[in-house]
Design a protein around this motif. Structure first.
Motif, PDB file in Angstrom:
ATOM      1  N   VAL A  15      -8.838   2.278   0.808  1.00 58.26           N
ATOM      2  CA  VAL A  15      -7.559   2.942   0.528  1.00 58.26           C
ATOM      3  C   VAL A  15      -6.655   2.020  -0.262  1.00 58.26           C
ATOM      4  N   VAL A  16      -6.571   0.739   0.151  1.00 57.54           N
ATOM      5  CA  VAL A  16      -5.710  -0.215  -0.538  1.00 57.54           C
ATOM      6  C   VAL A  16      -6.187  -0.422  -1.958  1.00 57.54           C
ATOM      7  N   CYS A  17      -7.516  -0.505  -2.156  1.00 53.78           N
ATOM      8  CA  CYS A  17      -8.058  -0.650  -3.504  1.00 53.78           C
ATOM      9  C   CYS A  17      -7.607   0.513  -4.377  1.00 53.78           C
ATOM     10  N   ALA A  18      -7.680   1.717  -3.818  1.00 55.47           N
ATOM     11  CA  ALA A  18      -7.293   2.902  -4.580  1.00 55.47           C
ATOM     12  C   ALA A  18      -5.823   2.862  -4.927  1.00 55.47           C
ATOM     13  N   VAL A  19      -4.996   2.483  -3.953  1.00 52.84           N
ATOM     14  CA  VAL A  19      -3.550   2.400  -4.197  1.00 52.84           C
ATOM     15  C   VAL A  19      -3.260   1.358  -5.252  1.00 52.84           C
ATOM     16  N   THR A  20      -3.937   0.203  -5.166  1.00 49.59           N
ATOM     17  CA  THR A  20      -3.694  -0.880  -6.125  1.00 49.59           C
ATOM     18  C   THR A  20      -4.085  -0.454  -7.527  1.00 49.59           C
ATOM     19  N   VAL A  21      -5.230   0.211  -7.675  1.00 52.44           N
ATOM     20  CA  VAL A  21      -5.678   0.646  -8.996  1.00 52.44           C
ATOM     21  C   VAL A  21      -4.751   1.700  -9.564  1.00 52.44           C
ATOM     22  N   LEU A  22      -4.369   2.667  -8.726  1.00 46.44           N
ATOM     23  CA  LEU A  22      -3.481   3.728  -9.198  1.00 46.44           C
ATOM     24  C   LEU A  22      -2.121   3.196  -9.575  1.00 46.44           C
ATOM     25  N   ALA A  23      -1.702   2.122  -8.906  1.00 51.98           N
ATOM     26  CA  ALA A  23      -0.381   1.567  -9.195  1.00 51.98           C
ATOM     27  C   ALA A  23      -0.390   0.701 -10.430  1.00 51.98           C
ATOM     28  N   ALA A  24      -1.570   0.229 -10.856  1.00 56.22           N
ATOM     29  CA  ALA A  24      -1.642  -0.687 -11.989  1.00 56.22           C
ATOM     30  C   ALA A  24      -1.426   0.069 -13.287  1.00 56.22           C
ATOM     31  N   PRO A  25      -0.520  -0.450 -14.172  1.00 57.30           N
ATOM     32  CA  PRO A  25      -0.282   0.225 -15.441  1.00 57.30           C
ATOM     33  C   PRO A  25      -1.500   0.109 -16.343  1.00 57.30           C
ATOM     34  N   GLY A  26      -1.819   1.201 -17.016  1.00 54.06           N
ATOM     35  CA  GLY A  26      -2.898   1.178 -17.979  1.00 54.06           C
ATOM     36  C   GLY A  26      -4.260   0.972 -17.354  1.00 54.06           C
ATOM     37  N   ALA A  27      -4.435   1.344 -16.097  1.00 56.51           N
ATOM     38  CA  ALA A  27      -5.710   1.130 -15.432  1.00 56.51           C
ATOM     39  C   ALA A  27      -6.776   2.013 -16.074  1.00 56.51           C
ATOM     40  N   ALA A  28      -7.970   1.437 -16.278  1.00 54.82           N
ATOM     41  CA  ALA A  28      -9.070   2.183 -16.870  1.00 54.82           C
ATOM     42  C   ALA A  28     -10.027   2.610 -15.772  1.00 54.82           C
ATOM     43  N   GLN A  51     -16.111 -12.042   5.433  1.00 52.32           N
ATOM     44  CA  GLN A  51     -16.112 -11.474   4.088  1.00 52.32           C
ATOM     45  C   GLN A  51     -15.180 -10.271   4.013  1.00 52.32           C
ATOM     46  N   GLU A  52     -15.218  -9.450   5.034  1.00 54.05           N
ATOM     47  CA  GLU A  52     -14.303  -8.309   5.075  1.00 54.05           C
ATOM     48  C   GLU A  52     -12.861  -8.774   5.126  1.00 54.05           C
ATOM     49  N   LEU A  53     -12.602  -9.770   5.956  1.00 53.15           N
ATOM     50  CA  LEU A  53     -11.241 -10.294   6.071  1.00 53.15           C
ATOM     51  C   LEU A  53     -10.796 -10.956   4.773  1.00 53.15           C
ATOM     52  N   GLU A  54     -11.724 -11.580   4.055  1.00 52.50           N
ATOM     53  CA  GLU A  54     -11.382 -12.183   2.761  1.00 52.50           C
ATOM     54  C   GLU A  54     -10.983 -11.088   1.765  1.00 52.50           C
ATOM     55  N   ALA A  55     -11.700  -9.951   1.843  1.00 54.96           N
ATOM     56  CA  ALA A  55     -11.320  -8.819   0.989  1.00 54.96           C
ATOM     57  C   ALA A  55      -9.931  -8.317   1.354  1.00 54.96           C
ATOM     58  N   VAL A  56      -9.647  -8.260   2.644  1.00 54.09           N
ATOM     59  CA  VAL A  56      -8.312  -7.856   3.106  1.00 54.09           C
ATOM     60  C   VAL A  56      -7.265  -8.842   2.602  1.00 54.09           C
ATOM     61  N   ARG A  57      -7.575 -10.138   2.707  1.00 49.12           N
ATOM     62  CA  ARG A  57      -6.622 -11.169   2.264  1.00 49.12           C
ATOM     63  C   ARG A  57      -6.271 -10.995   0.788  1.00 49.12           C
ATOM     64  N   LYS A  58      -7.290 -10.753  -0.027  1.00 51.12           N
ATOM     65  CA  LYS A  58      -7.047 -10.607  -1.464  1.00 51.12           C
ATOM     66  C   LYS A  58      -6.245  -9.349  -1.765  1.00 51.12           C
ATOM     67  N   LYS A  59      -6.525  -8.272  -1.030  1.00 55.55           N
ATOM     68  CA  LYS A  59      -5.766  -7.041  -1.246  1.00 55.55           C
ATOM     69  C   LYS A  59      -4.319  -7.192  -0.788  1.00 55.55           C
ATOM     70  N   LEU A  60      -4.118  -7.882   0.321  1.00 55.06           N
ATOM     71  CA  LEU A  60      -2.752  -8.129   0.785  1.00 55.06           C
ATOM     72  C   LEU A  60      -2.001  -8.992  -0.227  1.00 55.06           C
ATOM     73  N   SER A  62      -2.519  -9.116  -3.396  1.00 56.81           N
ATOM     74  CA  SER A  62      -2.219  -8.266  -4.544  1.00 56.81           C
ATOM     75  C   SER A  62      -1.032  -7.346  -4.266  1.00 56.81           C
ATOM     76  N   LEU A  63      -1.017  -6.757  -3.078  1.00 62.53           N
ATOM     77  CA  LEU A  63       0.080  -5.860  -2.716  1.00 62.53           C
ATOM     78  C   LEU A  63       1.405  -6.599  -2.625  1.00 62.53           C
ATOM     79  N   TYR A  64       1.397  -7.763  -1.994  1.00 65.47           N
ATOM     80  CA  TYR A  64       2.652  -8.499  -1.839  1.00 65.47           C
ATOM     81  C   TYR A  64       3.130  -9.089  -3.162  1.00 65.47           C
ATOM     82  N   ARG A  65       2.190  -9.421  -4.038  1.00 63.57           N
ATOM     83  CA  ARG A  65       2.595  -9.877  -5.366  1.00 63.57           C
ATOM     84  C   ARG A  65       3.265  -8.738  -6.132  1.00 63.57           C
ATOM     85  N   ALA A  66       2.694  -7.531  -6.039  1.00 62.92           N
ATOM     86  CA  ALA A  66       3.307  -6.372  -6.688  1.00 62.92           C
ATOM     87  C   ALA A  66       4.688  -6.107  -6.100  1.00 62.92           C
TER      88      ALA A  66
END
Length: 363
Positions: A15-28, A51-60, A62-66
């Motif tokens: 879900v977070v991946c989808a939100v991040t991609v949809l929020a990104a300008p000019g996403a292909a 590994q799952e938690l590392e994916a969560v860390r990277k998504k978090l 990305s979200l907090y940077r946005a």
């Protein structure tokens, strides 16, 4: 991590991946891959908990940077609104003063017209014929000429005052238009901030306490790796600059806030965002600097890392969306993100865009 928890967490990351991609300008968007050949053997990758938690860390991250970038936009709009509100107030004061001045000029013009009426408005030749003393006439004629010049000056001043009033009113309307546009921009930035933080908090809420602790450990390890790489480059080998008196005051203020919560848009005294902390620290040291990390990067003097000294500001990420204050020995103090508190961290624990100096005149 149990199978049920793993499915929930994997779904949350998706879900977070989808939100991040949809929020990104000019996403292909790539075309979906064709289904595998039914006769082929599927290759399944078993993802471990870390590994799952590392994916969560990277998504978090990305979200907090946005959210941080949107916070900078919010703060910039807030700062502009303050300036425009002050400008509207100054223009309103000028309009009031101009109207008072125009009223006074009109009174003077009325008095001059009444005086001319009382004199009968006779031409100079008639006054000469009616005068017993030619010298009195000449003196009077000179006063008439002076009065005519004064009347022309009065009319000119009235005209200029009226033009000024019209310009003030036009400027005020333009400032109000900008103010309204700024309010809309601020509201839009606020929505983006809240949306990203909401998604991030929902993702974190899916974790068990043990997983949250492991996630925090992964964050510290990632920061430590980045710091170690930065230090091993020798970037600080030649850093010998000492803090100025103002720099020491700014560092003292910033470090005194350690432990206070992060709050986007906050400038203290109880909560801070990243640029709220740095701007208030330098204000406490007697130096007003721009409010946002992006404006700090754009407007303050840039210095090489090798010339860095305590009190300087380190700007992070390519979009200048985060800022910390260097305190010495490879360390900075900053307000990290929602859910965290003001803390000390490695100056190289995030990608550095550059360093700026609030007090360049004091070397």
């Amino acid at each position: 991590m149990g199978a049920g928890r793993r499915r929930v967490l994997t779904a949350a990351v998706t879900v977070v991946c989808a939100v991040t991609v949809l929020a990104a300008p000019g996403a292909a968007f790539a075309a979906p891959a064709p289904p595998p050949d039914p006769g082929a053997t599927a290759s399944v990758t078993v993802v471990t908990g870390d590994q799952e938690l590392e994916a969560v860390r990277k998504k978090l991250e990305s979200l907090y940077r946005a959210a941080a970038k949107a916070t900078d936009e919010y703060n910039a709009a807030e700062e502009k609104a303050r300036q425009q509100t002050a400008q509207v107030a100054r223009l309103a004061k000028r309009i009031v003063e101009g109207r008072e001045k125009l009223a006074g000029l009109k009174d003077r013009a009325g008095a001059a017209a009444a005086a001319q009426y009382r004199s009968g408005g006779l031409p100079p030749e008639a006054h000469l014929m009616l005068s017993d003393d030619p010298q009195d006439f000449l003196d009077g004629a000179d006063r008439v000429r002076q009065g005519q010049h004064a009347a022309k000056g009065l009319i000119g001043e009235m005209t200029r005052t009226q033009e000024d009033l019209e310009q003030y009113a036009q400027d005020a309307r333009e400032q109000m238009r900008k103010l309204e546009a700024g309010r809309r921009a601020k509201a839009e930035a606020q929505q983006r901030i809240e949306k990203r933080i909401e998604v991030a908090e929902k993702l974190e809420a899916e974790l068990e306490q043990e997983e949250k602790e492991r996630l925090a450990l992964l964050e510290r390890q990632a920061a430590a790796r980045a710091q170690a790489t930065w230090l091993s480059s020798g970037v600080l080998d030649d850093v010998t600059s000492k803090a100025t008196a103002q720099g020491r005051e700014a560092v003292a203020y910033a470090t005194a806030q350690i432990g206070k919560p992060y709050q986007w848009g906050a400038e203290g005294p109880n909560t801070f965002d990243c640029s709220g902390l740095t701007s208030q620290a330098w204000l406490a040291a007697g130096k007003a600097i721009p409010r946002t990390s992006q404006m700090q990067w754009q407007q303050l003097k840039r210095v090489d890392v090798k010339d860095m000294r305590p009190g300087d500001l380190i700007i992070y990420w390519a979009d200048a969306s985060h800022v910390g204050m260097y305190v010495g020995d490879g360390t900075m103090v900053h307000a990290p993100r929602p859910g965290r508190t003001v803390t000390l961290a490695g100056a190289g624990s995030m990608p550095i865009l550059g360093v700026v100096r609030p007090d360049p005149a004091v070397e």
